[in-house]
Design an enzyme around this catalytic site. Structure first.
Site, mmCIF file in Angstrom:
data_model
loop_
_atom_site.group_PDB
_atom_site.id
_atom_site.type_symbol
_atom_site.label_atom_id
_atom_site.label_comp_id
_atom_site.label_asym_id
_atom_site.label_seq_id
_atom_site.Cartn_x
_atom_site.Cartn_y
_atom_site.Cartn_z
ATOM 1 N N GLU A 8 0.803 -1.219 0.000
ATOM 2 C CA GLU A 8 0.000 0.000 0.000
ATOM 3 C C GLU A 8 0.838 1.273 0.000
ATOM 4 O O GLU A 8 0.715 2.108 0.902
ATOM 5 C CB GLU A 8 -0.956 0.023 1.196
ATOM 6 C CG GLU A 8 -1.929 -1.134 1.190
ATOM 7 C CD GLU A 8 -3.077 -0.972 2.184
ATOM 8 O OE1 GLU A 8 -3.087 0.023 2.929
ATOM 9 O OE2 GLU A 8 -3.965 -1.834 2.189
ATOM 10 N N GLU A 27 -5.102 -8.698 0.442
ATOM 11 C CA GLU A 27 -5.838 -8.288 1.645
ATOM 12 C C GLU A 27 -7.288 -8.076 1.290
ATOM 13 O O GLU A 27 -7.603 -7.367 0.319
ATOM 14 C CB GLU A 27 -5.325 -6.952 2.210
ATOM 15 C CG GLU A 27 -4.131 -7.080 3.086
ATOM 16 C CD GLU A 27 -3.732 -5.738 3.706
ATOM 17 O OE1 GLU A 27 -4.611 -4.886 3.988
ATOM 18 O OE2 GLU A 27 -2.525 -5.543 3.898
HETATM 19 C C1 GCO Z 1 -2.300 -2.368 4.998
HETATM 20 C C2 GCO Z 1 -3.461 -2.205 5.841
HETATM 21 C C3 GCO Z 1 -3.411 -3.148 6.997
HETATM 22 C C4 GCO Z 1 -4.592 -2.833 7.838
HETATM 23 C C5 GCO Z 1 -5.829 -3.349 7.162
HETATM 24 C C6 GCO Z 1 -7.079 -2.973 7.885
HETATM 25 O O1 GCO Z 1 -1.550 -1.481 4.912
HETATM 26 O O2 GCO Z 1 -2.085 -3.389 4.400
HETATM 27 O O3 GCO Z 1 -3.516 -0.928 6.323
HETATM 28 O O4 GCO Z 1 -2.195 -3.002 7.649
HETATM 29 O O5 GCO Z 1 -4.467 -3.375 9.085
HETATM 30 O O6 GCO Z 1 -5.923 -2.828 5.882
HETATM 31 O O7 GCO Z 1 -7.217 -1.597 7.910
#
Ligand code: GCO
Length: 464
Positions: free
Chosen positions: A163, A344
């Site tokens: 991300e 995710e």
């Molecule tokens: C990421 C996300 C995770 C979070 C999840 C829930 O960067 O991959 O922010 O670390 O915990 O997306 O918000």
């Protein structure tokens, strides 16, 4: 559901959110350790000091993954655990930890997926400017080389960044996440240097890991104006390129999205774009829900608004729109032409142990059911989706929300560190098993048809 043997079902976590042991065995500080120390930054003053104590409990956590039946586990490496100052001398104890983790995963028949960066930059590098300092591309490449040498004989799946749009925008543009900077130049510099670091690391991993399978993990999701007011519509157009395109475009097409090109131009040196756009093997996607954007007073003039009232929402208010997931998968398929791994997807819920010591989480089951069905629709419509990973294995440190939001398939009692499989974990185990069985049934049916056809062909040949 798609084939279990070619389709990968997994779970994801990240280092800072679960490992704990933040002052142990030579680990250096990360920007999130420093951020947690700042008054008022994290809900309830929570920190990552202990988290899920995964550093000590990983054998138990791998046993839980086996109970669920996952084929793959995506984790991240804590840069300051293996290089306490971000560069220079490596910390053997830190490397030993990941060695042990990888060996235990392989022994359990679970494929390790290692992500090099899930937000926990060594504080020592932030002190030198962090992602604003162009030298970081070299530091990141050296860090990648260290991991390739140490793990590359057993780990084949490497992701460079998780991300990047979130940690650059929230960390350097809007000041909501570590390191808490809100500056236009800082944001654009960080974007470019992260892209450059990605390309450099891809080269290093490609050269030094035999049969490597490489990619990056991006958010992509539709951005809708929260209202039809002109300023919200304009804000959406400003926001979307930062969120969806600032990383995939340069990494795949060797140019920045038009909307950002001018702002980033001053930081680009000759040769940079070719260095960024190195071939990768797959597109990693994190997706939870679409965004509803409204005008706001910050440096990009855009923020998160509320979805229309008819849109259902999770316990923490995130919109539930499985169709947007299906469309996103198809969009990625047609735009980037690569196998897709969903790395995710999941939801937070207000999960509690009942008197019988169980956790009933029907809302999570409903969410995962709807989203995996949407994925199936995308696959039927042609999207080359090769795997799906739930966020997350464990309840964990949810950044500025601390431990107040539970995303796990496994409930963690943070006072005792006791783990309990939630109902959704059993549901996921069932889904994985059923996918495998239906695949075997499909194979058998296919074999039967082929045998029949062969028989018929032979019969025709004889009668000819
Ligand atoms: C990421 C996300 C995770 C979070 C999840 C829930 O960067 O991959 O922010 O670390 O915990 O997306 O918000």
């Amino acid at each position: 559901m798609p084939a279990a043997d070619s389709f990968l079902w997994g779970v994801s976590t990240s280092s800072f959110q679960i490992e704990g042991a933040s002052h142990l065995d030579g680990r250096g500080d990360s920007i999130w350790d420093s951020y947690c120390r700042q008054q008022g930054r994290i809900k309830n003053g929570d920190t990552g000091d202990v988290a899920c104590d995964h550093y000590h409990r990983y054998p138990e956590d791998i046993a839980l993954m086996r109970d669920i039946g996952v084929g793959a586990y995506r984790f991240s490496i804590s840069w300051p655990r293996v290089l306490p100052r971000g560069r220079g001398a490596a910390n053997q104890a830190g490397l030993d930890f990941y060695d042990g983790l990888v060996d235990a995963l392989l022994a359990a028949g679970i494929e390790p997926w290692a992500c090099l960066y899930h937000w926990d930059l060594p504080q020592a590098l932030q002190d030198l400017g962090g992602w604003q300092n162009r030298d970081i591309a070299g530091w990141f490449a050296d860090y990648a080389a260290l991991l390739a040498r140490r793990l590359g004989d057993r780990v084949k799946r490497f992701a460079t960044f998780n991300e990047p749009c979130v940690f650059t925008l929230f960390g350097y543009g809007l000041g909501w996440n570590a390191p808490g900077i809100a500056d236009r130049g800082a944001l654009h510099q960080a974007i470019h240097h992260v892209n450059l670091s990605h390309g450099r690391a891809i080269d290093v991993l490609r050269q030094s890991v035999a049969n490597a399978s490489l990619g990056a993990i991006h958010n992509r999701q539709p951005c809708y104006p929260a209202t039809t007011r002109e300023e919200d519509v304009a804000a959406t157009w400003r926001f979307a390129p930062y969120w969806n395109d600032a990383f995939p475009y340069p990494q795949h097409f060797a140019h920045y999205p038009l909307e950002l090109a001018e702002a980033i131009e001053p930081y680009i040196k000759p040769g940079d774009m070719a260095q960024i756009a190195r071939p990768v093997d797959w597109f990693g996607l994190n997706h939870y829900s679409p965004h509803y954007i409204r005008a706001d007073v910050n440096l990009i003039g855009a923020g998160f608004g509320a979805p229309p009232v008819e849109v259902r929402r999770t316990a923490i208010g995130w919109p539930i729109v499985p169709d947007a997931f299906r469309d996103t998968l198809l969009d990625i398929h047609h735009r980037f032409r690569l196998p897709i791994y969903v790395l995710e997807n999941g939801t937070a819920a207000d999960d509690k142990l009942d008197e019988a010591g169980r956790v009933q989480d029907p809302a999570r089951i409903a969410y995962l059911d709807a989203y995996t069905r949407a994925m199936q629709e995308a696959i039927r419509a042609g999207a080359d989706v090769k795997g799906y990973f739930v966020w997350s294995l464990l309840d964990n440190f949810e950044w500025t929300s601390g431990y107040s939001q539970r995303f796990g398939l496994v409930h963690v009692d943070f006072a005792t560190q006791k783990r309990t499989l939630k109902a959704s974990a059993h549901w996921y185990a069932d889904l994985i098993r059923t996918a495998r069985t239906s695949r075997i049934a499909a194979d058998r049916a296919e074999r039967d048809t082929m045998t029949e056809r062969a028989g018929a062909a032979a019969a025709t040949a004889v009668s000819d």
